[in-house]
Design an enzyme around this catalytic site. Structure first.
Site, PDB file in Angstrom:
ATOM      1  N   ASP A  43       0.845  -1.201   0.000  1.00  0.00           N
ATOM      2  CA  ASP A  43       0.000   0.000   0.000  1.00  0.00           C
ATOM      3  C   ASP A  43       0.881   1.251   0.000  1.00  0.00           C
ATOM      4  O   ASP A  43       0.388   2.378  -0.099  1.00  0.00           O
ATOM      5  CB  ASP A  43      -1.032   0.001   1.135  1.00  0.00           C
ATOM      6  CG  ASP A  43      -0.408  -0.029   2.520  1.00  0.00           C
ATOM      7  OD1 ASP A  43       0.831  -0.122   2.635  1.00  0.00           O
ATOM      8  OD2 ASP A  43      -1.178   0.035   3.508  1.00  0.00           O
ATOM      9  N   ASP A  82      -1.220  -6.197  -0.402  1.00  0.00           N
ATOM     10  CA  ASP A  82      -1.279  -5.546   0.904  1.00  0.00           C
ATOM     11  C   ASP A  82      -2.715  -5.076   1.133  1.00  0.00           C
ATOM     12  O   ASP A  82      -3.247  -4.287   0.332  1.00  0.00           O
ATOM     13  CB  ASP A  82      -0.348  -4.317   0.847  1.00  0.00           C
ATOM     14  CG  ASP A  82       0.245  -3.969   2.188  1.00  0.00           C
ATOM     15  OD1 ASP A  82      -0.073  -4.641   3.173  1.00  0.00           O
ATOM     16  OD2 ASP A  82       1.055  -3.019   2.208  1.00  0.00           O
ATOM     17  N   LYS A 112      -1.177  -9.484   2.747  1.00  0.00           N
ATOM     18  CA  LYS A 112      -0.428  -9.026   3.928  1.00  0.00           C
ATOM     19  C   LYS A 112      -1.358  -8.172   4.783  1.00  0.00           C
ATOM     20  O   LYS A 112      -2.103  -7.350   4.232  1.00  0.00           O
ATOM     21  CB  LYS A 112       0.801  -8.198   3.538  1.00  0.00           C
ATOM     22  CG  LYS A 112       1.549  -7.650   4.759  1.00  0.00           C
ATOM     23  CD  LYS A 112       2.893  -7.052   4.397  1.00  0.00           C
ATOM     24  CE  LYS A 112       2.832  -5.628   3.912  1.00  0.00           C
ATOM     25  NZ  LYS A 112       2.270  -4.656   4.877  1.00  0.00           N
ATOM     26  N   GLU A 114      -1.388  -5.855   8.585  1.00  0.00           N
ATOM     27  CA  GLU A 114      -0.577  -5.265   9.653  1.00  0.00           C
ATOM     28  C   GLU A 114      -1.169  -5.622  11.024  1.00  0.00           C
ATOM     29  O   GLU A 114      -2.389  -5.658  11.175  1.00  0.00           O
ATOM     30  CB  GLU A 114      -0.520  -3.736   9.495  1.00  0.00           C
ATOM     31  CG  GLU A 114       0.186  -3.305   8.222  1.00  0.00           C
ATOM     32  CD  GLU A 114       0.354  -1.787   8.117  1.00  0.00           C
ATOM     33  OE1 GLU A 114      -0.007  -1.058   9.060  1.00  0.00           O
ATOM     34  OE2 GLU A 114       0.850  -1.342   7.060  1.00  0.00           O
ATOM     35  N   GLU A 181       9.292  -4.521  10.598  1.00  0.00           N
ATOM     36  CA  GLU A 181       9.670  -3.197  10.083  1.00  0.00           C
ATOM     37  C   GLU A 181      10.226  -2.312  11.194  1.00  0.00           C
ATOM     38  O   GLU A 181       9.593  -2.140  12.244  1.00  0.00           O
ATOM     39  CB  GLU A 181       8.455  -2.520   9.410  1.00  0.00           C
ATOM     40  CG  GLU A 181       8.812  -1.143   8.858  1.00  0.00           C
ATOM     41  CD  GLU A 181       7.851  -0.600   7.807  1.00  0.00           C
ATOM     42  OE1 GLU A 181       6.933  -1.328   7.370  1.00  0.00           O
ATOM     43  OE2 GLU A 181       8.028   0.570   7.415  1.00  0.00           O
TER      44      GLU A 181
HETATM   45  O1  KIV Z   1       3.505  -1.065   1.713  1.00  0.00           O
HETATM   46  C1  KIV Z   1       4.638  -1.563   1.663  1.00  0.00           C
HETATM   47  O2  KIV Z   1       5.371  -1.389   0.678  1.00  0.00           O
HETATM   48  C2  KIV Z   1       5.081  -2.351   2.801  1.00  0.00           C
HETATM   49  C3  KIV Z   1       6.493  -2.817   2.823  1.00  0.00           C
HETATM   50  C4  KIV Z   1       7.443  -1.705   2.860  1.00  0.00           C
HETATM   51  C5  KIV Z   1       6.741  -3.831   3.873  1.00  0.00           C
HETATM   52  O3  KIV Z   1       4.330  -2.602   3.679  1.00  0.00           O
END
Ligand code: KIV
Length: 263
Positions: A43, A82, A112, A114, A181
């Protein structure tokens, strides 16, 4: 060979894992062509290509559009979408539905999300319904307003213990790997040693099982300052600016097109 979440997970302890973001078919085909096994449609596209200040405004529609483009540019890499802010936080049902849209409409192989222990129930629901999940703890940009800025996480022993517990909870819930991260390298290494799934670091030191970077940061495309954890492997911003200035000047002087570019 098409990469799967299971194949990526099996690399732990055998080979360090390179992961990179991509946002469209062109960037994805470059990542895939370099033999990088996993492409993350981050994202971060909100900032890198859509011009937002943070990742918070990124919508499902934008993420689906870009993930579908990435999937058209990839042959072999694992495609991880994401999930954007508030596409999974309100309820398990909403998380399942939106993860399903990434797989059905945009051909993602995994998603993914968070968050640590707070996401256990959602990760279990996703995995048990056939959706491979990449976890993400430490600095989680969707919580930037609550965290008060882009700061290194886990600096006190209490915060470090909480991050360790979060990592364990994400593994326990069934994630195939986890992004760490922005945390001290020592903590990144301890979490990596404690888990059986691969850790993918971004600003979490060399002790992680793999690394992820943002495509435009790695190639030095934006011309803007980048975080300390970024290594610019090229300065494309400078090269692109020079090329564009030369084009303008050749059009204006009449030296482009020359006989060579003329039918
Ligand atoms: O959004 C993204 O690119 C990320 C990565 C940097 C882990 O979450």
């Amino acid at each position: 060979m098409k990469w799967t979440a299971a194949k990526l997970k099996a690399l732990k302890g055998k080979q360090k894992i390179a992961m990179l973001t991509a946002y469209d078919a062109l960037t994805a085909s470059l990542v895939d062509g370099a033999g990088i096994p996993a492409v993350l449609v981050g994202d971060s596209l909100g900032m890198t290509v859509l011009g937002y200040e943070t990742t918070l405004p990124v919508t499902m529609a934008e993420m689906l559009h870009h993930t579908a483009a990435v999937s058209r540019g990839v042959d072999q890499a694992l495609i991880i979408a994401d999930m954007p802010f508030m596409s999974y936080q309100p309820s398990i049902a909403m998380g399942l539905e939106n993860a399903g849209r990434f797989m059905k409409e945009a051909h993602a192989d995994a998603v993914k999300i968070e968050g640590g222990a707070v996401r256990s129930e959602l990760i279990e629901a996703l995995v048990s319904n056939g959706v491979p999940v990449l976890g993400h703890i430490g600095l989680t940009p969707q919580s930037i307003k609550e965290m008060g800025g882009y700061k290194v996480q886990g600096k006190t022993s209490e915060q470090a213990r909480k991050l360790m517990d979060d990592a364990m909870a994400v593994e326990q819930a069934g994630a195939f790997a986890i992004v760490l991260e922005c945390m001290p390298a020592e903590l990144g290494e301890s979490i990596s040693n404690a888990l059986t799934i691969p850790t993918i670091g971004i600003g979490a030191g060399a002790g992680c099982d793999g690394q992820v970077l943002v495509f435009t940061d790695l190639l030095g495309m934006s011309g803007k300052p980048v975080p300390k954890f970024v290594k610019k492997f090229a300065d494309l911003n400078g090269q692109m600016k020079t090329a564009l200035r030369e084009y303008k000047s050749e059009v204006e002087s009449g030296s482009f097109p020359s006989a060579e570019q003329t039918y």
